[in-house]
Design an enzyme around this catalytic site. Structure first.
Site, PDB file in Angstrom:
ATOM      1  N   SER A  25      40.786  32.939  28.312  1.00  0.00           N
ATOM      2  CA  SER A  25      40.296  34.200  28.869  1.00  0.00           C
ATOM      3  C   SER A  25      41.224  35.346  28.466  1.00  0.00           C
ATOM      4  CB  SER A  25      40.195  34.086  30.394  1.00  0.00           C
ATOM      5  OG  SER A  25      41.455  33.788  30.918  1.00  0.00           O
ATOM      6  N   SER A  26      40.883  36.519  28.867  1.00  0.00           N
ATOM      7  CA  SER A  26      41.686  37.735  28.628  1.00  0.00           C
ATOM      8  C   SER A  26      41.866  38.062  27.154  1.00  0.00           C
ATOM      9  CB  SER A  26      43.074  37.621  29.285  1.00  0.00           C
ATOM     10  OG  SER A  26      42.930  37.387  30.644  1.00  0.00           O
ATOM     11  N   LEU A  27      40.847  37.783  26.344  1.00  0.00           N
ATOM     12  CA  LEU A  27      40.927  38.134  24.925  1.00  0.00           C
ATOM     13  C   LEU A  27      40.368  39.533  24.676  1.00  0.00           C
ATOM     14  CD1 LEU A  27      39.799  34.838  23.150  1.00  0.00           C
ATOM     15  CD2 LEU A  27      42.112  35.666  23.582  1.00  0.00           C
ATOM     16  N   GLY A  30      35.297  42.191  27.113  1.00  0.00           N
ATOM     17  CA  GLY A  30      34.636  43.406  27.606  1.00  0.00           C
ATOM     18  C   GLY A  30      34.838  44.569  26.644  1.00  0.00           C
ATOM     19  N   TYR A  66      43.676  42.037  43.878  1.00  0.00           N
ATOM     20  CA  TYR A  66      44.752  41.198  43.368  1.00  0.00           C
ATOM     21  C   TYR A  66      44.228  40.020  42.569  1.00  0.00           C
ATOM     22  CZ  TYR A  66      49.345  42.506  44.985  1.00  0.00           C
ATOM     23  OH  TYR A  66      50.557  43.111  45.135  1.00  0.00           O
ATOM     24  N   LYS A 236      37.645  30.003   5.439  1.00  0.00           N
ATOM     25  CA  LYS A 236      37.901  28.701   6.064  1.00  0.00           C
ATOM     26  C   LYS A 236      37.177  28.617   7.411  1.00  0.00           C
ATOM     27  CE  LYS A 236      41.642  25.796   7.699  1.00  0.00           C
ATOM     28  NZ  LYS A 236      43.068  25.739   8.004  1.00  0.00           N
ATOM     29  N   GLY A 374      42.499  52.475  48.376  1.00  0.00           N
ATOM     30  CA  GLY A 374      42.995  51.204  48.889  1.00  0.00           C
ATOM     31  C   GLY A 374      42.492  50.947  50.294  1.00  0.00           C
ATOM     32  N   CYS A 401      40.698  59.091  47.421  1.00  0.00           N
ATOM     33  CA  CYS A 401      40.143  58.327  48.532  1.00  0.00           C
ATOM     34  C   CYS A 401      41.222  58.039  49.571  1.00  0.00           C
ATOM     35  CB  CYS A 401      39.458  57.067  48.005  1.00  0.00           C
ATOM     36  SG  CYS A 401      38.138  56.513  49.087  1.00  0.00           S
ATOM     37  N   GLN A 405      43.299  60.653  52.243  1.00  0.00           N
ATOM     38  CA  GLN A 405      43.516  60.402  53.671  1.00  0.00           C
ATOM     39  C   GLN A 405      45.009  60.434  53.994  1.00  0.00           C
ATOM     40  OE1 GLN A 405      41.412  56.693  54.368  1.00  0.00           O
ATOM     41  NE2 GLN A 405      39.406  57.611  53.965  1.00  0.00           N
ATOM     42  N   HIS A 527      35.748  59.163  43.949  1.00  0.00           N
ATOM     43  CA  HIS A 527      36.488  58.471  42.880  1.00  0.00           C
ATOM     44  C   HIS A 527      36.143  59.049  41.503  1.00  0.00           C
ATOM     45  CE1 HIS A 527      38.209  55.132  45.221  1.00  0.00           C
ATOM     46  NE2 HIS A 527      37.159  55.321  45.996  1.00  0.00           N
ATOM     47  N   GLU A 529      37.727  58.795  38.869  1.00  0.00           N
ATOM     48  CA  GLU A 529      38.168  57.916  37.774  1.00  0.00           C
ATOM     49  C   GLU A 529      37.017  57.121  37.162  1.00  0.00           C
ATOM     50  OE1 GLU A 529      38.800  57.462  40.966  1.00  0.00           O
ATOM     51  OE2 GLU A 529      39.065  55.359  41.531  1.00  0.00           O
TER      52      GLU A 529
HETATM   53  N1  GLN Z   1      40.405  52.476  53.309  1.00  0.00           N
HETATM   54  C1  GLN Z   1      39.854  53.771  53.203  1.00  0.00           C
HETATM   55  C2  GLN Z   1      38.442  53.846  53.764  1.00  0.00           C
HETATM   56  O1  GLN Z   1      37.783  52.844  53.886  1.00  0.00           O
HETATM   57  C3  GLN Z   1      39.886  54.289  51.788  1.00  0.00           C
HETATM   58  C4  GLN Z   1      38.996  53.547  50.850  1.00  0.00           C
HETATM   59  C5  GLN Z   1      39.326  53.775  49.413  1.00  0.00           C
HETATM   60  O2  GLN Z   1      40.386  54.270  49.076  1.00  0.00           O
HETATM   61  N2  GLN Z   1      38.460  53.377  48.508  1.00  0.00           N
HETATM   62  O3  GLN Z   1      37.959  54.908  54.088  1.00  0.00           O
END
Ligand code: GLN
Length: 559
Positions: A25-27, A30, A66, A236, A374, A401, A405, A527, A529
């Site tokens: 994997s990880s070649l 994607g 993770y 080959k 997060g 996000c 906060q 988001h 990104e």
């Molecule tokens: N934990 C936060 C929430 O649920 C922020 C979520 C996030 O950063 N994607 O609102």
């Protein structure tokens, strides 16, 4: 990719290309699949990308970053595999939940149908019922838009994995049914280098044999290798695998950027070979945007160091879209971006942030701070410390996000003096819940059902940094969160100077905040990104990096 309203393709078609992987994997399957997509778009074809994920989760939403890397969110709010992020960065075809197929979804549908008695008493089996469901889903993605010319289906995992078998079997059947010129198999393998610098083709031979055992003869091989394979090695490999020598390509290690890979494939004529095998005539390749991007890459001068304060920093994949978007911002502003990954948990214990966060010098420190999204309390104390540091030391700060906060929590604690200000996600009994659930959400217990997910509009306040970036009153970005800025604190926060720079169109929810008297301190509940591309950076990432560069130069720091 129709230009001047013209169709470039001479023949109406809807071709399938299956991309599988072998050896390990990880070649970069994607990236390889996406690069092929970029090349075919360069030829004027309408390309759709589909990912088949062999895991049993219904979607990636419940998986730990993770374990599985970031969860990529589509416009329609699907929580998908991070490979869809690659597709979005390399290609321009629409992506929605239809483009992400998991074993979990397939079994869920088949079992539901079985419970409803829709199989009329028949024994329900992997072949044909599971494979039919996979085929239906692939064809649904292929037929969703009548203008689609080619569908590239990436099959997750490695040939030989138990979980991939039904997907490969579905691919085999579709290739057989469509006919060879309408469906191709592209197989990605590894050519390892052993001591003495010799390149070994044996694992590739075995991997192709494993594909043949599944009934699939690869048409094209893409070999991951340290250097480009010479003619003799390609011959080959071809001899042992029944693949034409001119259909053996190398994805060699690049020290530039993964975004050069479409051009590396182009130089080896991958697009020509694919089009020939599919019997498609197209316009000449137009890869100008990719060449322009590489010119920008080469022209970058100086390096800005961005501290990413997160809890999943050990695994690069966990913040993949954020890291890529920072790189895109650097391309747009002419600087290289060095990622300094800082464990938020570690910051909690540090008495002083001086040695970790700055001030930036030639040798170390950082020029800008980003707190990404997060979930969960771990590390948030360290994030608040980092935000306070950025605010008071006038270091550009970008909160996404959770990162937004965190700005609000810092403002509550350190500007308004409410020591226990917090989100109710982290402290249910705080007297100052500056971030909380909406009233109607409080009693909902089922995870997954309560999130604000997918694309929605925000109303931007003119005169703000946010407006300067987007140059628009209404913007559309994707969300993935459960908690919100508490409206009961709007007055106290704004009266003490925090700027609210965007709201939902009905003005009921806060979408963005900014620090006053600061070079660039901005947090967004959405988001950005997810929509950033190497050929067109997200305006916020572009302007964050520009602010980082300008602030560093204004403060006399060399880059
Ligand atoms: N934990 C936060 C929430 O649920 C922020 C979520 C996030 O950063 N994607 O609102």
């Amino acid at each position: 990719m129709k230009q001047d309203g013209q169709r470039w393709i001479t023949k109406k078609m809807n071709k399938l290309i299956f991309v599988s992987g072998g050896v390990c994997s990880s070649l970069g399957k994607g990236v390889a699949a996406s690069s092929l997509g970029a090349l075919l778009e360069g030829r004027g074809l309408n390309v759709r990308m589909v990912k088949c994920d062999p895991y049993l989760n219904v979607d990636a939403g419940t998986m730990s970053p993770y374990q599985h890397g970031e969860v990529y969110v589509t416009d329609d709010g699907a929580e998908t595999d991070l490979d869809l992020g690659n597709y979005a960065r390399f290609t321009s075809g629409a992506l929605s939940r239809i483009n992400s197929i998991t074993t979990g979804q397939v079994y869920e549908t088949v079992i539901r149908k079985e419970r409803e008695g829709r199989y009329l008493g028949r024994c329900v089996q992997v072949i044909p019922h599971i494979t039919d469901e996979i085929k239906n889903r692939i064809l649904a993605a292929a037929q969703e838009d009548p203008d689609t010319d080619v569908v590239i289906v990436e099959i997750g995992g490695t040939v030989g994995d138990i979980e991939s078998v039904p997907f490969l079997e579905a691919a085999r059947q579709l290739i057989h049914e469509a006919g060879r010129s309408n469906a191709l198999s592209v197989h990605l393998t590894l050519i390892p280098e052993v001591a003495g610098g010799e390149l070994k083709t044996k694992p590739t031979q075995h991997s192709v044999k494993a594909m043949q055992e599944q009934g699939i003869q690869p048409d094209i091989l893409i070999c991951r290798a340290p250097v480009i394979l010479d003619e003799a090695t390609r011959r080959k490999i071809a001899l042992f695998t029944n693949v034409d020598p001119d259909a053996v390509f190398t994805s060699y290690d690049v020290d530039t950027t993964i975004y050069e890979i479409p051009l590396i494939f182009f130089e080896q004529k991958l697009d020509q070979v694919v089009l020939k095998k599919m019997g498609v005539e197209s316009r000449h390749a137009n890869l100008e945007s990719w060449y322009t991007m590489m010119e920008k890459f080469q022209r970058r001068q100086g390096t800005v160091r961005i501290g990413i304060i997160g809890k999943y920093i050990d695994l690069h994949d966990a913040y993949q879209s954020v890291y890529e978007a920072l790189f895109h911002g650097g391309l747009e502003t002419g600087v290289a971006v060095e990622l300094v990954k800082i464990d938020a948990g570690g910051l909690e214990e540090s008495a002083s942030l001086e040695g970790i966060l700055g001030p930036a010098t030639q040798e170390g420190g950082i020029h800008g701070i980003l707190v990404p999204g997060g979930f969960g309390q771990r590390g948030t104390k360290g994030m608040v410390k980092a935000a306070a540091w950025a605010r008071t030391h006038k270091i550009p700060y970008f909160g996404i996000c959770l990162g937004m906060q965190i700005m609000v929590i810092d403002w509550g604690r350190n500007v308004l003096g409410w020591e226990d200000a917090d989100s109710t996600e982290f402290n249910q009994s705080t007297k100052h819940p500056v971030i909380s659930l909406l009233d109607e959400q409080v009693d909902v217990k089922n995870y997954g059902g309560t999130m604000r997910l997918g694309k929605s509009a925000s109303l931007v306040e003119p005169g703000t940094r946010l407006f300067a970036s987007y140059q628009a009153r209404t913007i559309f970005e994707r969300h993935r969160h459960r908690y919100e800025f508490s409206n009961s604190y709007r007055k106290a926060m704004t009266e003490s100077g925090l700027c609210i720079s965007a709201l939902t169109p009905d003005r009921s929810l806060v979408e963005a905040v900014e620090w006053p008297d600061h070079p660039w301190g901005l947090g967004v509940q959405f988001h950005p990104e997810f929509t950033s591309k190497p050929t067109g950076a997200s305006p916020l990432f572009r302007d964050f990096i520009a602010a980082v560069r300008d602030t560093a130069l204004a403060q006399g720091q060399g880059l």
